[in-house]
Design a protein around this motif. Structure first.
Motif, PDB file in Angstrom:
ATOM      1  N   UNK A  71       0.819  -1.212   0.000  1.00  0.00           N
ATOM      2  CA  UNK A  71       0.000   0.000   0.000  1.00  0.00           C
ATOM      3  C   UNK A  71       0.851   1.259   0.000  1.00  0.00           C
ATOM      4  N   UNK A  72       2.040   1.153   0.573  1.00  0.00           N
ATOM      5  CA  UNK A  72       2.983   2.278   0.574  1.00  0.00           C
ATOM      6  C   UNK A  72       4.376   1.734   0.867  1.00  0.00           C
ATOM      7  N   UNK A  73       5.392   2.477   0.426  1.00  0.00           N
ATOM      8  CA  UNK A  73       6.775   2.114   0.692  1.00  0.00           C
ATOM      9  C   UNK A  73       7.556   3.387   0.992  1.00  0.00           C
ATOM     10  N   UNK A  74       8.350   3.351   2.047  1.00  0.00           N
ATOM     11  CA  UNK A  74       9.114   4.552   2.398  1.00  0.00           C
ATOM     12  C   UNK A  74      10.435   4.592   1.644  1.00  0.00           C
ATOM     13  N   UNK A  75      11.008   5.758   1.574  1.00  0.00           N
ATOM     14  CA  UNK A  75      12.332   5.913   0.962  1.00  0.00           C
ATOM     15  C   UNK A  75      13.380   5.116   1.731  1.00  0.00           C
TER      16      UNK A  75
ATOM     17  N   UNK B  85      -1.516   7.666   3.783  1.00  0.00           N
ATOM     18  CA  UNK B  85      -1.760   7.459   2.355  1.00  0.00           C
ATOM     19  C   UNK B  85      -2.746   6.310   2.140  1.00  0.00           C
ATOM     20  N   UNK B  86      -2.522   5.212   2.850  1.00  0.00           N
ATOM     21  CA  UNK B  86      -3.397   4.057   2.673  1.00  0.00           C
ATOM     22  C   UNK B  86      -4.828   4.401   3.053  1.00  0.00           C
ATOM     23  N   UNK B  87      -4.995   5.041   4.189  1.00  0.00           N
ATOM     24  CA  UNK B  87      -6.337   5.318   4.689  1.00  0.00           C
ATOM     25  C   UNK B  87      -7.097   6.335   3.840  1.00  0.00           C
ATOM     26  N   UNK B  88      -6.388   7.309   3.310  1.00  0.00           N
ATOM     27  CA  UNK B  88      -7.075   8.399   2.621  1.00  0.00           C
ATOM     28  C   UNK B  88      -6.964   8.374   1.105  1.00  0.00           C
ATOM     29  N   UNK B  89      -5.943   7.690   0.572  1.00  0.00           N
ATOM     30  CA  UNK B  89      -5.752   7.641  -0.882  1.00  0.00           C
ATOM     31  C   UNK B  89      -6.105   6.268  -1.449  1.00  0.00           C
TER      32      UNK B  89
END
Length: 212
Positions: free
Chosen positions: A102-106, A149-153
Protein backbone atom coordinates in the motif's frame (compact mmCIF):
# COMPACT_ATOMS: atom_id res chain seq x y z
CA UNK A 1 12.33 13.42 -18.58
CA UNK A 2 12.95 15.06 -15.19
CA UNK A 3 10.16 13.02 -13.58
CA UNK A 4 11.56 9.79 -15.02
CA UNK A 5 15.03 10.64 -13.71
CA UNK A 6 13.66 11.55 -10.29
CA UNK A 7 11.80 8.24 -10.13
CA UNK A 8 14.99 6.36 -10.94
CA UNK A 9 16.96 8.23 -8.29
CA UNK A 10 14.30 7.61 -5.63
CA UNK A 11 14.05 3.96 -6.65
CA UNK A 12 17.81 3.49 -6.28
CA UNK A 13 17.63 4.96 -2.79
CA UNK A 14 14.84 2.55 -1.86
CA UNK A 15 16.69 -0.43 -3.35
CA UNK A 16 19.80 0.31 -1.27
CA UNK A 17 17.68 0.54 1.86
CA UNK A 18 15.78 -2.65 1.05
CA UNK A 19 19.12 -4.47 0.90
CA UNK A 20 19.89 -3.33 4.45
CA UNK A 21 16.60 -4.90 5.50
CA UNK A 22 17.34 -8.27 3.82
CA UNK A 23 14.93 -7.58 0.95
CA UNK A 24 15.65 -7.20 -2.75
CA UNK A 25 14.59 -4.40 -5.07
CA UNK A 26 14.80 -3.64 -8.76
CA UNK A 27 13.60 -0.68 -10.81
CA UNK A 28 11.68 -1.02 -14.07
CA UNK A 29 10.81 2.14 -15.98
CA UNK A 30 7.66 0.66 -17.55
CA UNK A 31 4.96 -1.84 -16.64
CA UNK A 32 6.02 -3.99 -19.60
CA UNK A 33 9.52 -4.28 -18.15
CA UNK A 34 8.05 -4.98 -14.72
CA UNK A 35 6.03 -7.87 -16.12
CA UNK A 36 9.13 -9.40 -17.71
CA UNK A 37 11.06 -8.98 -14.46
CA UNK A 38 8.35 -10.63 -12.37
CA UNK A 39 8.06 -13.61 -14.73
CA UNK A 40 11.85 -14.03 -14.72
CA UNK A 41 11.66 -14.80 -10.98
CA UNK A 42 9.00 -17.51 -11.33
CA UNK A 43 9.86 -21.09 -12.23
CA UNK A 44 7.53 -22.96 -14.55
CA UNK A 45 5.36 -25.49 -12.79
CA UNK A 46 5.60 -23.68 -9.45
CA UNK A 47 2.67 -23.01 -7.12
CA UNK A 48 1.46 -19.41 -7.33
CA UNK A 49 -1.10 -17.40 -5.42
CA UNK A 50 -1.77 -13.71 -4.80
CA UNK A 51 -3.29 -11.07 -2.60
CA UNK A 52 -5.84 -8.55 -3.81
CA UNK A 53 -3.94 -6.05 -5.95
CA UNK A 54 -4.78 -3.78 -8.86
CA UNK A 55 -1.07 -3.33 -9.54
CA UNK A 56 -0.47 -6.96 -10.50
CA UNK A 57 -3.59 -6.79 -12.68
CA UNK A 58 -2.54 -3.55 -14.39
CA UNK A 59 0.87 -4.79 -15.54
CA UNK A 60 -0.67 -7.97 -16.97
CA UNK A 61 0.86 -10.33 -14.41
CA UNK A 62 -2.43 -11.99 -13.51
CA UNK A 63 -3.23 -12.77 -17.15
CA UNK A 64 0.29 -14.15 -17.63
CA UNK A 65 -0.04 -16.41 -14.58
CA UNK A 66 -3.51 -17.65 -15.46
CA UNK A 67 -2.37 -18.46 -18.99
CA UNK A 68 1.06 -19.77 -18.00
CA UNK A 69 2.53 -23.05 -16.84
CA UNK A 70 1.82 -22.64 -13.13
CA UNK A 71 -0.23 -24.37 -10.45
CA UNK A 72 -2.63 -21.70 -9.23
CA UNK A 73 -4.25 -21.35 -5.84
CA UNK A 74 -7.18 -18.96 -6.33
CA UNK A 75 -8.75 -17.71 -3.10
CA UNK A 76 -11.63 -16.13 -5.04
CA UNK A 77 -13.02 -19.58 -5.83
CA UNK A 78 -13.96 -20.13 -2.19
CA UNK A 79 -17.71 -20.43 -1.59
CA UNK A 80 -17.68 -19.57 2.11
CA UNK A 81 -15.47 -18.66 5.05
CA UNK A 82 -14.48 -22.25 5.88
CA UNK A 83 -13.42 -22.86 2.29
CA UNK A 84 -11.41 -19.64 2.30
CA UNK A 85 -9.58 -20.86 5.41
CA UNK A 86 -8.76 -24.14 3.71
CA UNK A 87 -7.47 -22.34 0.61
CA UNK A 88 -5.45 -19.96 2.77
CA UNK A 89 -3.69 -22.92 4.42
CA UNK A 90 -2.49 -23.96 0.97
CA UNK A 91 -1.41 -20.42 0.06
CA UNK A 92 0.92 -20.40 3.06
CA UNK A 93 2.89 -23.24 1.46
CA UNK A 94 2.96 -21.78 -2.08
CA UNK A 95 6.16 -21.07 -4.00
CA UNK A 96 5.27 -17.52 -5.03
CA UNK A 97 2.88 -15.00 -3.52
CA UNK A 98 2.11 -11.99 -5.72
CA UNK A 99 1.01 -8.66 -4.30
CA UNK A 100 1.71 -4.96 -4.11
CA UNK A 101 2.29 -2.81 -1.06
CA UNK A 102 0.00 0.00 0.00
CA UNK A 103 2.98 2.28 0.57
CA UNK A 104 6.77 2.11 0.69
CA UNK A 105 9.11 4.55 2.40
CA UNK A 106 12.33 5.91 0.96
CA UNK A 107 14.00 4.03 3.82
CA UNK A 108 12.66 0.72 2.45
CA UNK A 109 9.83 0.03 4.90
CA UNK A 110 6.63 -1.57 3.58
CA UNK A 111 3.25 -0.39 4.91
CA UNK A 112 0.16 -2.53 4.39
CA UNK A 113 -3.37 -2.36 5.74
CA UNK A 114 -5.62 -5.39 5.37
CA UNK A 115 -9.24 -6.24 6.04
CA UNK A 116 -8.93 -9.92 7.02
CA UNK A 117 -5.16 -10.51 7.10
CA UNK A 118 -5.16 -12.96 4.19
CA UNK A 119 -2.81 -10.65 2.28
CA UNK A 120 -0.45 -9.47 5.02
CA UNK A 121 -0.32 -12.97 6.55
CA UNK A 122 1.56 -14.53 3.60
CA UNK A 123 3.69 -11.40 3.36
CA UNK A 124 4.96 -11.96 6.90
CA UNK A 125 5.51 -15.71 6.72
CA UNK A 126 4.79 -18.78 4.64
CA UNK A 127 5.28 -18.68 0.86
CA UNK A 128 8.86 -19.25 -0.28
CA UNK A 129 8.90 -16.04 -2.30
CA UNK A 130 6.91 -12.80 -2.24
CA UNK A 131 6.96 -10.70 -5.42
CA UNK A 132 5.70 -7.13 -5.10
CA UNK A 133 4.72 -4.81 -7.94
CA UNK A 134 4.95 -1.22 -6.67
CA UNK A 135 4.27 1.94 -8.62
CA UNK A 136 6.36 4.97 -7.72
CA UNK A 137 3.12 6.74 -6.79
CA UNK A 138 3.22 4.71 -3.57
CA UNK A 139 6.52 6.12 -2.31
CA UNK A 140 6.26 8.11 0.95
CA UNK A 141 8.71 9.76 3.32
CA UNK A 142 7.74 7.99 6.54
CA UNK A 143 5.66 5.19 8.00
CA UNK A 144 3.21 7.76 9.32
CA UNK A 145 2.81 9.24 5.84
CA UNK A 146 2.35 5.71 4.52
CA UNK A 147 -0.50 4.91 6.92
CA UNK A 148 -2.17 8.21 6.06
CA UNK A 149 -1.76 7.46 2.35
CA UNK A 150 -3.40 4.06 2.67
CA UNK A 151 -6.34 5.32 4.69
CA UNK A 152 -7.07 8.40 2.62
CA UNK A 153 -5.75 7.64 -0.88
CA UNK A 154 -5.85 3.85 -1.34
CA UNK A 155 -8.78 2.75 0.82
CA UNK A 156 -11.57 4.90 -0.70
CA UNK A 157 -11.21 3.65 -4.31
CA UNK A 158 -10.63 0.10 -3.06
CA UNK A 159 -13.89 0.20 -1.10
CA UNK A 160 -15.71 1.59 -4.13
CA UNK A 161 -14.20 -1.16 -6.32
CA UNK A 162 -15.35 -3.81 -3.84
CA UNK A 163 -18.82 -2.29 -3.52
CA UNK A 164 -18.38 -1.56 0.19
CA UNK A 165 -20.30 1.33 1.72
CA UNK A 166 -17.76 2.73 4.14
CA UNK A 167 -17.38 6.32 5.33
CA UNK A 168 -14.29 6.75 3.14
CA UNK A 169 -16.12 5.47 0.05
CA UNK A 170 -18.78 8.14 0.63
CA UNK A 171 -16.58 11.09 1.63
CA UNK A 172 -13.16 10.25 0.19
CA UNK A 173 -11.41 10.44 3.55
CA UNK A 174 -10.77 8.08 6.45
CA UNK A 175 -13.23 8.25 9.37
CA UNK A 176 -11.40 5.66 11.50
CA UNK A 177 -14.46 3.43 11.21
CA UNK A 178 -15.23 0.12 12.96
CA UNK A 179 -18.11 -1.05 10.77
CA UNK A 180 -18.55 -4.52 9.31
CA UNK A 181 -17.43 -3.28 5.89
CA UNK A 182 -14.18 -1.77 7.15
CA UNK A 183 -11.10 -2.97 5.25
CA UNK A 184 -8.59 -1.46 7.68
CA UNK A 185 -8.28 -4.19 10.33
CA UNK A 186 -4.56 -5.00 10.37
CA UNK A 187 -1.76 -2.48 9.94
CA UNK A 188 1.57 -4.18 9.18
CA UNK A 189 4.91 -2.44 8.80
CA UNK A 190 7.62 -4.66 7.35
CA UNK A 191 10.87 -3.08 8.54
CA UNK A 192 13.08 -6.07 7.69
CA UNK A 193 13.21 -9.75 6.82
CA UNK A 194 15.12 -12.09 9.09
CA UNK A 195 18.52 -13.19 7.82
CA UNK A 196 17.17 -16.73 7.39
CA UNK A 197 14.68 -15.38 4.82
CA UNK A 198 17.05 -12.93 3.13
CA UNK A 199 15.83 -12.03 -0.37
CA UNK A 200 12.46 -13.73 0.10
CA UNK A 201 10.66 -10.44 -0.58
CA UNK A 202 11.42 -8.99 -4.01
CA UNK A 203 10.13 -5.49 -4.72
CA UNK A 204 9.74 -4.44 -8.35
CA UNK A 205 9.48 -0.65 -8.41
CA UNK A 206 7.70 0.62 -11.52
CA UNK A 207 8.29 4.10 -12.92
CA UNK A 208 4.58 4.62 -13.54
CA UNK A 209 1.48 5.34 -11.49
CA UNK A 210 -0.15 1.94 -10.98
CA UNK A 211 -2.53 0.64 -8.37
CA UNK A 212 -4.16 2.67 -5.61
Amino acid sequence: MSTAKANEIRANTIIRNLEKRNMEGVYCATREDALKQALSYMEKGSVVSWGGSMSIEEIGLMDAVRNGDYEIIDRDKAKDYDERREIFSKIVLSDYFLMSTNAITLDGELINIDGTGNRVGPLCFGPKHVIMIVGMNKVVSSVEDGVARVRNIAAPPNCIRLGLETPCSLTGRCADCYGDTCICSDIVVTRRQSAAMRGRIKVILVGENIGY
